[in-house]
Design an enzyme around this catalytic site. Structure first.
Site, PDB file in Angstrom:
ATOM      1  CB  CYS A 171      -1.023  -0.425   1.510  1.00 18.04           C
ATOM      2  SG  CYS A 171      -2.115   0.977   0.696  1.00 18.04           S
TER       3      CYS A 171
ATOM      4  CG  HIS B 201      -3.787  -3.387   3.139  1.00 19.56           C
ATOM      5  ND1 HIS B 201      -2.666  -3.164   3.644  1.00 19.56           N
ATOM      6  CD2 HIS B 201      -4.099  -2.117   2.574  1.00 19.56           C
ATOM      7  CE1 HIS B 201      -2.886  -1.418   3.900  1.00 19.56           C
ATOM      8  NE2 HIS B 201      -3.752  -1.254   2.928  1.00 19.56           N
TER       9      HIS B 201
ATOM     10  CD  GLU C  64      -1.084  -6.308   4.400  1.00 18.49           C
ATOM     11  OE1 GLU C  64      -0.910  -6.378   3.573  1.00 18.49           O
ATOM     12  OE2 GLU C  64      -1.129  -4.909   5.024  1.00 18.49           O
TER      13      GLU C  64
HETATM   14  N1  GLN Z   1      -1.296   6.720   3.418  1.00 24.12           N
HETATM   15  C1  GLN Z   1      -2.247   6.090   1.830  1.00 24.12           C
HETATM   16  C2  GLN Z   1      -3.521   6.382   1.468  1.00 24.12           C
HETATM   17  O1  GLN Z   1      -4.115   6.633   2.023  1.00 24.12           O
HETATM   18  C3  GLN Z   1      -1.260   4.570   2.243  1.00 24.12           C
HETATM   19  C4  GLN Z   1      -2.973   3.935   2.694  1.00 24.12           C
HETATM   20  C5  GLN Z   1      -2.125   2.312   3.386  1.00 24.12           C
HETATM   21  O2  GLN Z   1      -1.084   2.044   3.477  1.00 24.12           O
HETATM   22  N2  GLN Z   1      -2.826   1.709   3.972  1.00 24.12           N
HETATM   23  O3  GLN Z   1      -3.500   6.314  -0.303  1.00 24.12           O
END
Ligand code: GLN
Length: 558
Positions: free
Chosen positions: A390, A532, A534
């Site tokens: 992410c 994600h 995970e």
């Molecule tokens: N801060 C980034 C976003 O909002 C990534 C979010 C995250 O890593 N879950 O897009």
């Protein structure tokens, strides 16, 4: 043959929190599923937060996202991992969520002028959600974990719902107390009194325990079991010994050693439909007998906030690494590296050389960003396997834009909203939400499809995977869970691709970049995912991208 009624098990903590109620609940799931029953695992948190999305991971641990996008407590992650199944949104609730629903309904005249009361309307709403979950999961048995410990005012309403359900179905509801039995140093003897008192407290809610999970440093002896039985009325055979162990995945096996499923099934007058935890035992055996080891650095920022445990903030990432490493008969040793230390050179960036792989996990905001970018650059330039999750993907794109394309001020709109070169930017619908102060549950959340480009590192990883049955059958179209507001800015894609970065996964319409990678001929493993992965890694089904990362780390090592 008479059809069995649905069975309900309520799990509540006694004496103190943090003794493994969530893992106990998850273990009930593993065990009963292995006996051939369909199980649904529900978590009720006493908070007024409407979901867990607004809670800081340094205080509350990881925010776990369900398939439909609901942001939940990290216990839901354990439930899905222990059951190897996706749970529906009905399986997570907070006081805030229930009260908000009932109050909104009342404001819309949904109760047709009736007096709306906590006991009846709130309890009925809790029970309605349980029934919804039963329908959706088509389960035979529901295990419902009540957050916190008995005696806290804030979870009383969930106990009341349990009491009402027991009143309606006396033979179908079981109450389990997960208690703690201290062995004070100065006495050297296990004490049962706090557990006796916790049961009395439970009695004051009109409930008695049918089973006690006795958490302690060591096994309980028969004498202690008898003592608890006499003072609480819980039969000694239903006092299950749960001593400390190394891995949470051994808990189901430990419970079975003390006859847990036998007692639960005999309580409900059910016969086991299947034999054993065969697959589960094999998985543990693999994890416990590694032939080799890899060292992975997790470069993050949630490090310096007092007395919380890091493992809670990144739990799904840690577990995903363990599952993939276990499948490769490898032990993974994690080091937590504070990105900010690279910025001040308190820790030289070259120190990353000693690792077999580097991960930058998800995150929000500005702090530690420059340090993370330094780590990504180091991984890219030194051929160290890199996996970005992410934010870790977004930062990999920024790093590439800055140091390969030469756009020195490339950035994300999250840090520099007015910036000139936002290679990562906010979508218009998200922008509106922020302007309206609408933060709760408003990110791009939950499962979205992603099309894989043939011949890429990502598509090979997915098609190599034998265990990843949760995905679409062809592995060309995968489904992964999301939690973010920002996206790769399409205005830069052509330039980035020309310079060698490959977007190996996109939304089916091609507008959202889901995976960025470097081709294998230029780097052994450099992959970032906007989603994600995970959240979908399971002990019985390790995630293909984590497995590919571990394999690359193993190669670097040898
Ligand atoms: N801060 C980034 C976003 O909002 C990534 C979010 C995250 O890593 N879950 O897009």
């Amino acid at each position: 043959m008479k059809k069995n009624n649905h069975k309900y098990i309520f799990v509540i903590g006694g004496v103190m929190s943090g003794v493994g109620k969530g893992v106990s609940t998850a273990s009930f799931g593993t065990i009963l599923k292995s006996k051939g029953f369909r199980v649904s695992l529900i978590k009720a948190d006493p908070y007024l937060n409407v979901d867990a999305g607004t809670m800081n991971p340094t205080e509350h641990g990881e925010v776990f996202v369900l398939h439909n996008g609901l942001e939940t407590d990290q216990d839901m992650g354990n439930y899905e991992r222990f059951l190897n199944e996706d749970m529906p949104p009905e399986n997570y609730m907070t006081n805030g969520m229930i009260f908000k629903y009932v109050i909104d309904k009342e404001r819309a005249l949904g109760y047709k002028g009736k007096c709306v009361e906590p006991v009846y309307h709130i309890t009925e709403e809790i029970l309605r959600r349980i029934e919804e979950s039963v329908k959706k999961t088509k389960s035979d048995i529901t295990v419902f974990e009540i957050g916190g410990t008995v005696g806290e005012y804030q979870n009383a309403i969930f106990l009341e719902a349990a009491r009402i359900l027991k009143l309606r179905h006396p033979d179908d509801v079981m109450v389990v107390l997960v208690s703690y039995l201290p062995v004070p140093n100065n006495l050297g003897e296990m004490k049962t009194k706090p557990t006796q008192n916790a049961v009395r407290q439970l009695n004051s809610y009109g409930l008695n325990a049918d089973m006690i999970i006795a958490r302690s440093e060591v096994m309980l002896d028969e004498k202690r079991k008898e003592k608890i039985a006499i003072s609480t009325g819980v039969p000694a055979r239903n006092v299950i010994s749960a001593p400390d162990i190394d891995s949470i995945y051994e808990v189901p096996i430990n419970f079975e050693k003390d006859g847990l499923s036998k007692q639960v099934l005999s309580f409900f007058k059910l016969a086991p439909r299947k034999k054993d935890l065969v697959e589960w035992r094999a998985m543990i055996k693999r994890m416990k007998s590694p032939k080799t080891e890899v060292k992975i650095a997790v470069v993050g920022k949630y490090f310096d906030t007092g007395d919380f445990t890091l493992s809670d903030a990144y739990i799904s990432v840690i577990e995903a690494l363990k599952f993939s490493a276990g499948a490769e008969k490898t032990k993974v040793t994690l080091s937590w590296v504070n990105a900010k230390k690279f910025e001040t050179n308190t820790l030289p960036i070259e120190s990353l050389k000693e690792y077999d792989g580097i991960i930058v996990p998800g995150g929000f905001g500005e702090s530690g960003i420059e340090g993370k970018l330094m780590a990504i650059r180091f991984a890219r330039e030194n051929n160290i396997p890199y996996f970005g999750l992410c934010y870790g993907m977004q930062l990999a794109v920024i790093e590439y834009a800055r140091n390969v394309l030469g756009i020195a001020d490339a950035n994300t709109g999250e840090i520099d909203p007015e910036g000139e070169h936002l290679v990562i930017d906010i979508m218009p619908d998200q922008k509106k939400k922020l302007e309206d102060g609408n933060y709760g549950g408003s990110m791009r959340l939950g499962v979205y499809p992603c099309v894989l480009k043939k011949g890429t590192v990502a598509s090979e990883a997915y098609s190599d995977s034998k265990s990843y049955k949760l995905q679409a059958p062809s592995f060309k179209l995968i489904n992964e869970r999301h939690r973010h507001r920002y996206e790769v800015n399409n205005a830069y894609i052509e330039e980035l691709e020309k310079a060698g970065l490959v977007f190996s996964g996109t939304s089916p319409d091609g507008t959202l970049m889901e995976i960025a990678e470097l081709p294998r001929k230029t780097h052994p493993f450099f992959v970032g995912t906007q989603f994600h992965p995970e959240f979908l890694a399971r002990p019985l089904a390790p995630h293909p991208l984590f497995t590919a990362f571990i394999k690359a780390a193993l190669k670097r090592k040898t």
